[in-house]
Design a protein around this motif. Structure first.
Motif, PDB file in Angstrom:
ATOM      1  N   UNK A 533      13.903   3.281   1.672  1.00 21.68           N
ATOM      2  CA  UNK A 533      12.976   3.408   0.552  1.00 21.68           C
ATOM      3  C   UNK A 533      12.103   2.157   0.458  1.00 21.68           C
ATOM      4  N   UNK A 534      10.787   2.390   0.387  1.00 20.58           N
ATOM      5  CA  UNK A 534       9.809   1.298   0.394  1.00 20.58           C
ATOM      6  C   UNK A 534       8.960   1.411  -0.871  1.00 20.58           C
ATOM      7  N   UNK A 535       8.799   0.325  -1.644  1.00 19.03           N
ATOM      8  CA  UNK A 535       8.016   0.389  -2.882  1.00 19.03           C
ATOM      9  C   UNK A 535       6.505   0.305  -2.619  1.00 19.03           C
ATOM     10  N   UNK A 536       5.746   1.059  -3.438  1.00 17.43           N
ATOM     11  CA  UNK A 536       4.287   1.026  -3.412  1.00 17.43           C
ATOM     12  C   UNK A 536       3.784   0.915  -4.843  1.00 17.43           C
ATOM     13  N   UNK A 537       2.572   0.360  -4.983  1.00 16.54           N
ATOM     14  CA  UNK A 537       2.027   0.078  -6.305  1.00 16.54           C
ATOM     15  C   UNK A 537       0.621   0.672  -6.451  1.00 16.54           C
ATOM     16  N   UNK A 538       0.468   1.823  -7.127  1.00 10.22           N
ATOM     17  CA  UNK A 538      -0.859   2.403  -7.303  1.00 10.22           C
ATOM     18  C   UNK A 538      -1.582   1.964  -8.562  1.00 10.22           C
ATOM     19  N   UNK A 539      -0.897   1.329  -9.513  1.00  5.99           N
ATOM     20  CA  UNK A 539      -1.505   1.010 -10.802  1.00  5.99           C
ATOM     21  C   UNK A 539      -2.571  -0.068 -10.644  1.00  5.99           C
ATOM     22  N   UNK A 540      -3.743   0.171 -11.215  1.00  9.19           N
ATOM     23  CA  UNK A 540      -4.831  -0.799 -11.150  1.00  9.19           C
ATOM     24  C   UNK A 540      -4.439  -2.068 -11.901  1.00  9.19           C
ATOM     25  N   UNK A 541      -4.733  -3.222 -11.290  1.00  2.91           N
ATOM     26  CA  UNK A 541      -4.452  -4.509 -11.915  1.00  2.91           C
ATOM     27  C   UNK A 541      -3.062  -5.038 -11.675  1.00  2.91           C
ATOM     28  N   UNK A 542      -2.195  -4.267 -10.983  1.00  2.00           N
ATOM     29  CA  UNK A 542      -0.836  -4.706 -10.691  1.00  2.00           C
ATOM     30  C   UNK A 542      -0.685  -4.825  -9.182  1.00  2.00           C
ATOM     31  N   UNK A 543      -0.104  -5.940  -8.721  1.00  2.00           N
ATOM     32  CA  UNK A 543       0.035  -6.227  -7.290  1.00  2.00           C
ATOM     33  C   UNK A 543       1.471  -5.960  -6.870  1.00  2.00           C
ATOM     34  N   UNK A 544       1.618  -5.289  -5.744  1.00  2.00           N
ATOM     35  CA  UNK A 544       2.944  -5.054  -5.185  1.00  2.00           C
ATOM     36  C   UNK A 544       3.564  -6.394  -4.802  1.00  2.00           C
ATOM     37  N   UNK A 545       4.737  -6.755  -5.378  1.00  2.00           N
ATOM     38  CA  UNK A 545       5.300  -8.080  -5.115  1.00  2.00           C
ATOM     39  C   UNK A 545       6.016  -8.198  -3.765  1.00  2.00           C
ATOM     40  N   UNK A 546       6.182  -7.111  -3.035  1.00  2.00           N
ATOM     41  CA  UNK A 546       6.959  -7.146  -1.803  1.00  2.00           C
ATOM     42  C   UNK A 546       6.062  -7.421  -0.598  1.00  2.00           C
ATOM     43  N   UNK A 547       6.669  -8.014   0.430  1.00  2.00           N
ATOM     44  CA  UNK A 547       5.928  -8.424   1.629  1.00  2.00           C
ATOM     45  C   UNK A 547       5.939  -7.315   2.671  1.00  2.00           C
ATOM     46  N   UNK A 548       4.768  -7.097   3.306  1.00  2.00           N
ATOM     47  CA  UNK A 548       4.614  -6.177   4.430  1.00  2.00           C
ATOM     48  C   UNK A 548       4.040  -6.978   5.588  1.00  2.00           C
ATOM     49  N   UNK A 549       4.761  -7.054   6.709  1.00  2.00           N
ATOM     50  CA  UNK A 549       4.366  -7.963   7.800  1.00  2.00           C
ATOM     51  C   UNK A 549       3.863  -7.181   8.998  1.00  2.00           C
ATOM     52  N   UNK A 550       2.879  -7.789   9.690  1.00  2.00           N
ATOM     53  CA  UNK A 550       2.371  -7.276  10.961  1.00  2.00           C
ATOM     54  C   UNK A 550       3.029  -8.015  12.108  1.00  2.00           C
ATOM     55  N   UNK A 551       3.202  -7.336  13.251  1.00  2.00           N
ATOM     56  CA  UNK A 551       3.708  -8.056  14.414  1.00  2.00           C
ATOM     57  C   UNK A 551       2.546  -8.783  15.101  1.00  2.00           C
ATOM     58  N   UNK A 552       2.841  -9.535  16.162  1.00  2.00           N
ATOM     59  CA  UNK A 552       1.834 -10.393  16.807  1.00  2.00           C
ATOM     60  C   UNK A 552       0.672  -9.580  17.366  1.00  2.00           C
ATOM     61  N   UNK A 553       0.957  -8.426  17.970  1.00  2.00           N
ATOM     62  CA  UNK A 553      -0.119  -7.633  18.571  1.00  2.00           C
ATOM     63  C   UNK A 553      -1.068  -7.095  17.514  1.00  2.00           C
ATOM     64  N   UNK A 554      -0.497  -6.675  16.349  1.00  2.00           N
ATOM     65  CA  UNK A 554      -1.359  -6.161  15.292  1.00  2.00           C
ATOM     66  C   UNK A 554      -2.200  -7.271  14.681  1.00  2.00           C
ATOM     67  N   UNK A 555      -1.647  -8.494  14.579  1.00  2.00           N
ATOM     68  CA  UNK A 555      -2.431  -9.603  14.064  1.00  2.00           C
ATOM     69  C   UNK A 555      -3.587  -9.932  14.999  1.00  2.00           C
ATOM     70  N   UNK A 556      -3.359  -9.867  16.306  1.00  2.00           N
ATOM     71  CA  UNK A 556      -4.443 -10.105  17.265  1.00  2.00           C
ATOM     72  C   UNK A 556      -5.503  -9.018  17.174  1.00  2.00           C
TER      73      UNK A 556
END
Length: 721
Positions: A533-556
């Motif tokens: 289960x992964x949290x998502x935040x649709x409400x305007x003005x509220x930021x999802x506090x959880x981290x979502x990371x990209x791997x090295x290839x996606x960052x490039x």
């Protein structure tokens, strides 16, 4: 001798009923007050009713109760012996009456007064139930008392209600049988009691074993507690739409209306991480709000024990964190971060997580709620890998799909069409979910807490927000996202709790947060196969506090987009199902399918049909009941003795139901004369003489038996009207 034993037994049961009923008032005190040693008070109640039963002289009963109270007080008081107790009790009473009235009296005085109150209550119950046989008033008061404690206090009254239901049926049958015996009933009271108890026992067993429907009405407690916060409807607004929400509430069956500002402090937290504070999840969307999934599964874990509940797969990397929570008003459920691993508190408690909602309550070893003030949680702070989310295959668990893609049949089609329009061109479930999450940041949606509409009777909550009002707070945004995601066949659920709160300071490297009623919040969790289960935040003005990371290839790829082709080839990635899983294909037991089919409308129709059928059966009883009696006795062997005795008693019952009631002082021959006068025959008189020969004589010859059978059948047929 037998009559004496029966009379003694008849007086024993009402005394037992009354004592049992009064003890039901005592057992909850252990949970809702600081009263201890409940067994001593229960024993005193039974001692009182034992004296009433054996009819002790007043002076002897008074002496026995006084000795018991003195013994109990000396046992509870370690500072006074039984000899010194009277003087100490008298001194404490005088000190409180003429001394400092601002403080509570001593424990000895309060216990003594409580014993006196139980003495008076037992006398009142004995007078009502034992002497007047009026048990309905104390029974109704007891049921009301248990219901109020179960609703508004930390007391679980399930077992008490079951006991009271059983006691009520038995007491009613027994006491009503005693009244019928006193009025000279012509049938066996014992058999009547057996039948009268068998029918409700069979109904209770069927109800216990049958399918259980979810609650059909919203929880009244949240409504009562927030009634002061409900605004008056305006002139152009119907009264039914005056719905309001203040802080965190228990009832989500009807969403909408304003979110009233309330800055009351709920809890403080000393923490290093940034996250939501979860309370519970809900996953049954009704078109007007959310209901709990009906399940009795509970996961229990001890204080300080490592939780084995699986939040995510090993793909999700976590960092262990610790937070200290202080509930300012106390509470029976925990607020905790996602990824909880351990809970510790100073008091010995058992934690029970209801798996249907993941709501955690603190209880004692008997599953009674225990208030919490301060506790420490250990949790894993997650970092969700976007690559794993994008590569997640479609969910294969059919039961999970059915539960978390559930939608009401009344959901408008344009909601489903909007979800397909938003996610057009997105090829992975994660990208579809992100597209829906980001959709609310545009398209004219506004965060609003005051001017928030309530859907009418034929309106859907999500449909109204998406297409009509486009303004609301977190409940509107999060519920709409869950519904849109579910229309694509992706499992999602609605989560409620609090945001991180207001940062007010720092202490030893930890941050201090204050969380208030205004911080109550709801968000979305989506299930990805192989991740969790992964949290998502649709409400305007509220930021999802959880981290979502990209791997090295996606960052490039993001750093040098000119080196990438215009369109990535994602055709080899698994596609999510385009439509929600059909409940018709779900395998399950017949009772599960029955619960899915059942609704309150079906229940009303079935209940009306049963009432109509019962009324028709009762109205036509004079046609089918005598015929049934004829069939029943024709199968018996007419031996002239036992047959005629039981058949004659059955005839008397049919004549009584026909309207020919026999007066208490009337003999059988006098009654037979009245029956023959009405029917213009002599058959009842002849049958009665044959009956007397069987009862008082030596039996009947075969020809008289055949005559008795013919006379009896003729009279039974005459009662058919």
């Amino acid at each position: 001798m037998k009559k004496g034993v029966a009379r003694l037994f008849s007086s024993f049961l009402p005394a037992l009923f009354a004592a049992w009923l009064l003890t039901e008032w005592l057992w909850p005190l252990d949970d809702v007050t600081d009263t201890g040693h409940i067994g001593l008070f229960v024993s005193f109640v039974f001692l009182c009713f034992a004296g009433y039963w054996v009819r002790l002289p007043a002076w002897l009963a008074f002496l026995g109760k006084g000795v018991y109270i003195g013994w109990a007080l000396s046992r509870l008081s370690s500072s006074h012996s039984i000899a010194a107790l009277p003087s100490a009790l008298w001194r404490d009473c005088l000190n409180w009456l003429w001394g400092d009235r601002s403080s509570m009296p001593s424990d000895t005085v309060r216990t003594f007064v409580f014993f006196l109150l139980l003495w008076l209550a037992s006398a009142a119950f004995h007078w009502l139930i034992g002497k007047r046989q009026q048990w309905l008033i104390p029974y109704a008061l007891t049921v009301t008392y248990i219901a109020v404690l179960d609703t508004f206090f930390p007391y679980n009254g399930d077992q008490a209600i079951v006991r009271l239901v059983g006691l009520g049926f038995f007491a009613f049958v027994w006491l009503h049988g005693e009244r019928m015996r006193a009025n000279g009933a012509l049938f066996s009271i014992g058999r009547w009691r057996t039948a009268a108890l068998f029918v409700p026992a069979l109904a209770l067993a069927a109800g216990y074993a049958g399918p259980k429907l979810p609650p059909q009405w919203p929880d009244p407690v949240a409504f009562i507690r927030s009634a002061h916060a409900v605004p008056e409807p305006s002139d152009d607004e119907p009264a039914s739409s005056a719905v309001a929400k203040v802080g965190y509430g228990q009832n989500d069956s009807r969403l909408g209306g304003p979110f009233l500002a309330d800055d009351t402090l709920v809890f403080t937290a000393k923490d290093r991480g940034l996250h939501y504070w979860r309370v519970e999840t809900k996953d049954v969307y009704t078109g007007k709000g959310w209901e709990e999934f009906q399940s009795e599964q509970v996961y229990s874990f001890a204080n300080g024990e490592t939780i084995k509940h699986e939040w995510w797969s090993p793909r999700v990397e976590t960092v262990e964190q610790t937070a200290e929570i202080h509930l300012h008003q106390g509470g029976f459920h925990l607020v905790y971060p996602l990824g909880l691993r351990q809970v510790r508190t100073a008091t010995p408690v058992v934690y029970r997580m209801k798996l249907a909602t993941e709501k955690i309550e603190a209880t004692d070893d008997r599953a009674n709620a225990v208030p919490m003030k301060q506790y420490v949680v250990t949790y894993g702070e997650p970092d969700f890998p976007i690559a794993a989310l994008r590569a997640a295959p479609p969910v294969q668990d059919r039961s999970l799909l059915k539960r978390y893609t559930q939608l009401p049949k009344t959901l408008p089609q344009r909601v489903r069409d909007l979800a397909k329009q938003i996610t057009a061109g997105e090829k992975t479930a994660y990208d579809q979910v992100k597209a829906i999450e980001q959709y609310f940041q545009q398209s004219g949606y506004v965060y609003e807490t005051k001017n928030v509409a309530v859907p009418g009777e034929n309106e859907d909550y999500v449909d109204q927000f998406l297409f009509e009002t486009k303004q609301g707070y977190c409940d509107n945004f999060s519920t709409s996202m869950v519904v849109l995601v579910r229309t694509l066949g992706i499992p999602a659920r609605w989560v409620k709790g609090y945001v991180s709160g207001r940062l007010v300071g720092e202490q030893n490297g930890d941050f201090l947060y204050e969380v208030r009623n205004n911080d109550a919040h709801s968000w979305v969790e989506v299930y990805f196969e192989g991740v969790g289960w992964v949290p998502f935040e649709p409400t305007r003005g509220v930021v999802n506090p959880y981290a979502f990371s990209l791997d090295a290839s996606e960052e490039n790829d993001l750093a040098a987009p000119e080196q990438q082709p215009e369109e990535q080839d994602r055709t080899n990635l698994p596609q999510p199902p385009s439509e929600p899983f059909s409940a018709a294909n779900q395998d399950g037991h017949w009772w599960e399918r029955l619960v899915d089919f059942w609704s309150w409308k079906t229940g009303v129709v079935v209940a009306a049909a049963l009432v109509a059928a019962a009324g028709a059966i009762y109205a036509t009883r004079r046609k089918w009941w005598p015929r049934l009696t004829l069939v029943r006795f024709q199968r018996r062997k007419a031996d002239g003795s036992d047959w005629l005795i039981s058949a004659y008693a059955a005839l008397l019952r049919h004549l009584h139901d026909y309207g020919l009631k026999r007066r208490p002082q009337e003999t059988l021959r006098q009654y037979a004369k009245e029956v023959d006068r009405l029917f213009e025959t002599d058959e009842m008189n002849r049958l009665t003489r044959l009956y007397e020969c069987v009862v008082y004589g030596t039996g009947l010859p075969d020809r008289d038996v055949r005559e008795a059978v013919q006379l009896w059948e003729n009279l039974i047929k005459r009662t058919i009207s």
